[in-house]
Design a protein around this motif. Structure first.
Motif, PDB file in Angstrom:
ATOM      1  N   ASP A 282     -15.549   2.105 -14.125  1.00 32.56           N
ATOM      2  CA  ASP A 282     -15.426   3.408 -13.468  1.00 32.56           C
ATOM      3  C   ASP A 282     -16.476   3.621 -12.391  1.00 32.56           C
ATOM      4  O   ASP A 282     -16.272   4.412 -11.469  1.00 32.56           O
ATOM      5  N   VAL A 283     -17.590   2.914 -12.501  1.00 30.60           N
ATOM      6  CA  VAL A 283     -18.672   3.101 -11.528  1.00 30.60           C
ATOM      7  C   VAL A 283     -18.665   1.999 -10.471  1.00 30.60           C
ATOM      8  O   VAL A 283     -19.581   1.924  -9.655  1.00 30.60           O
ATOM      9  N   HIS A 284     -17.632   1.163 -10.457  1.00 26.23           N
ATOM     10  CA  HIS A 284     -17.559   0.055  -9.506  1.00 26.23           C
ATOM     11  C   HIS A 284     -17.567   0.610  -8.088  1.00 26.23           C
ATOM     12  O   HIS A 284     -16.820   1.530  -7.746  1.00 26.23           O
ATOM     13  N   ALA A 285     -18.411   0.027  -7.249  1.00 26.21           N
ATOM     14  CA  ALA A 285     -18.552   0.536  -5.878  1.00 26.21           C
ATOM     15  C   ALA A 285     -17.255   0.441  -5.096  1.00 26.21           C
ATOM     16  O   ALA A 285     -17.015   1.232  -4.175  1.00 26.21           O
ATOM     17  N   ASP A 286     -16.416  -0.539  -5.458  1.00 27.12           N
ATOM     18  CA  ASP A 286     -15.168  -0.743  -4.726  1.00 27.12           C
ATOM     19  C   ASP A 286     -13.996   0.009  -5.330  1.00 27.12           C
ATOM     20  O   ASP A 286     -12.858  -0.142  -4.861  1.00 27.12           O
ATOM     21  N   LEU A 287     -14.232   0.814  -6.379  1.00 25.51           N
ATOM     22  CA  LEU A 287     -13.119   1.471  -7.056  1.00 25.51           C
ATOM     23  C   LEU A 287     -12.289   2.349  -6.107  1.00 25.51           C
ATOM     24  O   LEU A 287     -11.057   2.334  -6.194  1.00 25.51           O
ATOM     25  N   PRO A 288     -12.899   3.115  -5.197  1.00 24.59           N
ATOM     26  CA  PRO A 288     -12.050   3.891  -4.264  1.00 24.59           C
ATOM     27  C   PRO A 288     -11.096   3.010  -3.464  1.00 24.59           C
ATOM     28  O   PRO A 288      -9.928   3.372  -3.267  1.00 24.59           O
ATOM     29  N   ALA A 289     -11.577   1.841  -3.022  1.00 22.89           N
ATOM     30  CA  ALA A 289     -10.714   0.936  -2.261  1.00 22.89           C
ATOM     31  C   ALA A 289      -9.617   0.361  -3.153  1.00 22.89           C
ATOM     32  O   ALA A 289      -8.463   0.207  -2.720  1.00 22.89           O
ATOM     33  N   LEU A 291      -8.263   1.749  -5.790  1.00 20.42           N
ATOM     34  CA  LEU A 291      -7.290   2.822  -6.024  1.00 20.42           C
ATOM     35  C   LEU A 291      -6.400   3.018  -4.796  1.00 20.42           C
ATOM     36  O   LEU A 291      -5.190   3.232  -4.919  1.00 20.42           O
ATOM     37  N   THR A 292      -7.013   2.944  -3.617  1.00 23.57           N
ATOM     38  CA  THR A 292      -6.255   3.121  -2.367  1.00 23.57           C
ATOM     39  C   THR A 292      -5.213   2.028  -2.208  1.00 23.57           C
ATOM     40  O   THR A 292      -4.055   2.295  -1.841  1.00 23.57           O
ATOM     41  N   ASN A 293      -5.602   0.782  -2.472  1.00 25.03           N
ATOM     42  CA  ASN A 293      -4.663  -0.333  -2.325  1.00 25.03           C
ATOM     43  C   ASN A 293      -3.495  -0.221  -3.296  1.00 25.03           C
ATOM     44  O   ASN A 293      -2.332  -0.468  -2.934  1.00 25.03           O
ATOM     45  N   LEU A 294      -3.788   0.162  -4.537  1.00 21.22           N
ATOM     46  CA  LEU A 294      -2.714   0.366  -5.507  1.00 21.22           C
ATOM     47  C   LEU A 294      -1.801   1.502  -5.048  1.00 21.22           C
ATOM     48  O   LEU A 294      -0.569   1.410  -5.136  1.00 21.22           O
ATOM     49  N   GLY A 295      -2.406   2.543  -4.506  1.00 24.57           N
ATOM     50  CA  GLY A 295      -1.619   3.655  -3.974  1.00 24.57           C
ATOM     51  C   GLY A 295      -0.688   3.223  -2.855  1.00 24.57           C
ATOM     52  O   GLY A 295       0.452   3.700  -2.750  1.00 24.57           O
ATOM     53  N   ASN A 296      -1.160   2.308  -2.014  1.00 25.65           N
ATOM     54  CA  ASN A 296      -0.308   1.820  -0.917  1.00 25.65           C
ATOM     55  C   ASN A 296       0.956   1.143  -1.439  1.00 25.65           C
ATOM     56  O   ASN A 296       2.050   1.336  -0.906  1.00 25.65           O
ATOM     57  N   LEU A 317      -3.915   9.064  -7.138  1.00 27.82           N
ATOM     58  CA  LEU A 317      -4.823   7.942  -6.896  1.00 27.82           C
ATOM     59  C   LEU A 317      -5.644   8.161  -5.635  1.00 27.82           C
ATOM     60  O   LEU A 317      -6.860   7.882  -5.605  1.00 27.82           O
ATOM     61  N   ARG A 318      -5.010   8.660  -4.581  1.00 29.06           N
ATOM     62  CA  ARG A 318      -5.727   8.840  -3.317  1.00 29.06           C
ATOM     63  C   ARG A 318      -6.718  10.004  -3.396  1.00 29.06           C
ATOM     64  O   ARG A 318      -7.781   9.955  -2.767  1.00 29.06           O
ATOM     65  N   LEU A 332     -14.405   6.616   4.173  1.00 29.43           N
ATOM     66  CA  LEU A 332     -13.993   7.990   3.901  1.00 29.43           C
ATOM     67  C   LEU A 332     -12.870   8.457   4.831  1.00 29.43           C
ATOM     68  O   LEU A 332     -11.885   9.061   4.372  1.00 29.43           O
ATOM     69  N   PRO A 333     -12.937   8.189   6.158  1.00 26.93           N
ATOM     70  CA  PRO A 333     -11.802   8.582   7.017  1.00 26.93           C
ATOM     71  C   PRO A 333     -10.494   7.903   6.618  1.00 26.93           C
ATOM     72  O   PRO A 333      -9.424   8.509   6.722  1.00 26.93           O
ATOM     73  N   THR A 334     -10.582   6.651   6.145  1.00 36.21           N
ATOM     74  CA  THR A 334      -9.377   5.952   5.689  1.00 36.21           C
ATOM     75  C   THR A 334      -8.771   6.653   4.479  1.00 36.21           C
ATOM     76  O   THR A 334      -7.556   6.870   4.409  1.00 36.21           O
ATOM     77  N   PHE A 335      -9.622   7.022   3.512  1.00 39.43           N
ATOM     78  CA  PHE A 335      -9.117   7.699   2.318  1.00 39.43           C
ATOM     79  C   PHE A 335      -8.475   9.042   2.692  1.00 39.43           C
ATOM     80  O   PHE A 335      -7.448   9.433   2.138  1.00 39.43           O
ATOM     81  N   LEU A 336      -9.081   9.739   3.640  1.00 40.46           N
ATOM     82  CA  LEU A 336      -8.550  11.034   4.068  1.00 40.46           C
ATOM     83  C   LEU A 336      -7.196  10.890   4.752  1.00 40.46           C
ATOM     84  O   LEU A 336      -6.251  11.625   4.454  1.00 40.46           O
TER      85      LEU A 336
END
Length: 731
Positions: A282-289, A291-296, A317-318, A332-336
């Motif tokens: 859960d604390v993995h630095a790449d977790l947002p990325a 989650l984003t890839n799975l969302g794609n 997820l996003r 952050l702009p990519t996630f937004l």
């Protein structure tokens, strides 16, 4: 070739081992067409380089083929490196194309300095074309298992990453092709037991996927998947890099699905990306990325199936990725912007205006966080423009349409000339300009839309994944111009490019139903212009195929059903066959039933259903049909907000139905309603709009009906004034 050996002082290398320690290669091989303005590039498209006698000089039968990748419309490259015999003084090459041999070149190796680029003309039988082959000879030291930090390999790796970053900035396809070629050298000179091989493989997969995203050459994404799968196979469980390798493989599988429509790829992408998320703490630095890839990938499944549960999960997820990303996070702009795109899809499915408001908010923030000159700024601006365009489609607010065009013009302006993404920015600008024309009736907007869409087409090579979309959008604009001007040549060209869009799409392409439906619209319009029954038969055939290919939950299915119903209605108008009319009403009723309350296009769906019911009334005289027509058209008007571009049209249809019922029943209240509604339609139609004469004519007839009934001269005067305004529009 002449080479100078350089060895550390006091160290000798036994002669028999020399070529086990280093080998000679050709790298950075480029075939380039010299454009004289008269050559048709597709007819001379090279596909492979054939070289004779690589393993034993003088053995003419011992040739080898090397596939060519199209780096740009006039530039082709050989990926990786070609090993040479150390005794080679020259080699013979044949450049081959789809239609046969293009030409030959003899590369003179003797006397050429290492690490310097050399250009050799290609001798062709066609004097009107001139090709050049550029190449570089190098000597590469093999990396032993004990030399993990080889400075030569490290230098090549850093060079490839620099080229990749330069491509991300400039968009020049030559940069990403050079990055791929250089990294192949690293891979091919790295031992299978090297602990760094997995990193090299993953980099190569990323570079190949990047090039595929801009050229749509399937061999690139196939190779990306192979090397990324190999990297995962070499990575032990528990290795911290495994989650990144899995997510990257998922990206490549999802990209291949978007190109081929193979659902197995999409299912595998979701599986490995879900595994990556589950493996990452859960604390993995790449977790947002992650989650984003799975969302794609889940978003791709939603676009295919229309399953709203997938889209809801994508949004969750996003939002989670956004919550986990600290302020100042590089992505952050990519996630937004990704979240904004998901909200736009949700808006298109549900019609919930709050979704599009939130999409504009987060995508505005993405733009605000991105500095001028940033490589991603054009994309963020274009996405924001799309969000405004979607809100305009619901509200009809001309300010939203102006904002859409403003942001998309800016996206084009800040995209470097020659950048691989420029065609995408032009495509979006063309869509906004077409919408602007539909709102204002200004042919200048439509002319500019066609110009930028043609410019976008000129920028992409044959086989590019975006080609079908660009073709179908150009066809839509040409159809609009034909509709406005009556030019049948535009209509013929619209049909040609829309058929081409279908021809270059795979049968599993996610947007194939859209391409078929657009072609059907053009066939239907040509039937209305020419009366050729064959055209409406063609329209029904391709529109029925579009409906059959779409899943029941697809966001656009209601619109495709309406179009199919319009074609049945048009054939009924020619043949008088009541079965066609019944089928029109059936499929359009289904369209209305499939559209959820608040659906962005529900008012339009109701309007068309009303038109079919009105036609049945005209044929049968059943007053129940005209009553139902008025009911659905009233609902369409009620659903359309003030200021919406379609409101005058919906009002005109409703007014005509009231006037038509008056003719049958003589109920004076119907003609009073017709006058009130037509007056409103006239007032809401922009001055000079192409539909303005029809609106005045409708109003004039309504006043005339009342004059004939009551004999009030004021009504006669109003009728004459309205009809005069209609006539004066053309003078």
């Amino acid at each position: 070739m002449d080479a100078t050996e350089r060895t550390p002082e006091g160290t000798s290398i036994p002669a028999p081992l020399r070529h086990e320690e280093s080998r000679f290669h050709l790298i950075d091989i480029v075939i380039e067409l010299v454009d004289d303005g008269a050559v048709t590039v597709p007819a001379l498209k090279p596909t492979e380089l054939y070289i004779r006698g690589l393993s034993q000089i003088g053995d003419e039968a011992n040739g080898k083929q090397f596939p060519l990748s199209e780096a740009s419309p006039q530039r082709w490259t050989v990926d990786g490196l070609i090993e040479l015999s150390p005794q080679a003084e020259e080699i013979d090459c044949e450049v081959r194309g789809e239609a046969g041999d293009i030409g030959t070149a003899r590369l003179a190796l003797k006397g050429v300095s290492l690490n310097e680029r050399v250009t050799t003309p290609v001798e062709t039988s066609d004097a009107s074309s001139q090709f050049l082959i550029t190449w570089k000879p190098v000597e590469i030291q093999l990396v032993n298992d004990t030399e993990e930090d080889s400075s030569a390999r490290k230098e090549l790796l850093e060079r490839s990453v620099d080229m990749y970053r330069r491509f991300k900035s400039t968009g020049r396809l030559t940069d990403i092709s050079d990055a791929v070629s250089t990294l192949r050298q690293v891979m091919e000179t790295t031992s299978d037991t090297s602990k760094n091989l997995t990193t090299v493989l993953n980099y190569l997969g990323t570079f190949l996927l990047c090039r595929f995203d801009h050229t749509a050459h399937l061999q690139d994404v196939d190779e990306a998947i192979r090397v990324q799968t190999r990297a995962i196979g070499l990575t032990p469980e528990g290795d911290t890099n495994l989650v990144a390798w899995l997510s990257s493989l998922g990206n490549s599988l999802q990209a291949r699905f978007e190109h081929t429509g193979d659902l197995k790829d999409l299912a595998e992408a979701i599986r490995v990306q879900t595994q990556a998320v589950d493996l990452g703490p859960d604390v993995h630095a790449d977790l947002p990325a992650l989650l984003t890839n799975l969302g794609n990938s889940l978003s791709s499944r939603y676009e295919t199936t229309g399953n709203l549960q997938d889209l809801d999960q994508v949004i969750r997820l996003r939002k989670q990725a956004l919550d986990l990303a600290p302020e100042g996070h590089a992505f952050l702009p990519t996630f937004l912007t990704n979240l904004g795109n998901s909200l736009i899809y949700h808006f298109k499915h549900t019609g919930n205006l709050q979704d599009i408001v939130e999409a504009i908010r987060v995508q505005t923030r993405a733009v605000d966080l991105t500095p001028e000159g940033h490589v991603d700024l054009p994309g963020w601006l274009s996405n924001l423009g799309n969000a405004f365009l979607h809100r305009f489609s619901r509200t009809g607010d001309i300010h939203d349409l102006s904002e859409a065009a403003r942001f998309q013009r800016r996206a084009v302006d800040v995209t470097p000339k020659g950048h691989a993404s420029l065609s995408a920015q032009l495509l979006n600008l063309g869509n906004s300009l077409l919408s602007q024309f539909n709102r204002t009736g200004e042919l200048q907007d439509l002319t500019e839309a066609i110009r930028v869409q043609k410019q976008a087409l000129d920028l992409i090579p044959q086989g590019h994944g975006a080609l079908p979309l660009l073709l179908t959008n150009l066809g839509n604009s040409l159809l609009s111009r034909s509709n406005s001007t009556g030019n049948l040549q535009d209509l013929a060209e619209a049909i040609r490019v829309q058929k081409q869009a279908i021809d270059v799409s795979s049968q599993e392409h996610a947007d194939l139903p859209t391409f078929l439906a657009n072609l059907g619209d053009s066939y239907l319009f040509r039937f209305k212009r020419t009366g050729d029954l064959h055209n409406v038969v063609e329209a029904i055939e391709v529109q029925a195929r579009a409906v059959d290919l779409a899943s029941n939950g697809h966001a656009n299915l209601p619109l495709w059903l309406i179009s199919l119903g319009n074609s049945y209605l048009s054939r009924f108008s020619r043949s008088g066959n009541l079965e066609d009319l019944a089928e029109a009403i059936r499929v359009q009723t289904r369209a209305v039933e499939l559209a959820t309350e608040g659906h962005a296009n529900l008012a339009t769906l109701l309007t068309y259903l009303g038109g079919s019911l009105r036609s049945r009334f005209e044929r049968t005289g059943n007053l129940q049909d005209i009553a139902e027509t008025i009911a659905v058209q009233t609902r369409a008007v009620d659903l359309t907000p003030e200021g919406h571009v379609d409101l005058p049209r919906h009002l005109a249809n409703l007014g005509n139905s009231y006037a038509r019922r008056y003719e049958d029943t003589g109920d004076l209240q119907d003609v009073v309603e017709a006058i009130r509604i037509h007056t409103q339609a006239v007032e809401l139609t922009p001055e000079g709009h192409e539909s303005q004469p029809g609106k005045f004519s409708n109003l004039g007839y309504a006043f005339l009906f009342r004059f004939r009934r009551k004999g009030d001269l004021d009504d006669a005067a109003e009728a004459i004034k309205a009809q005069a305004r209609a006539v004066n529009h053309y003078s």
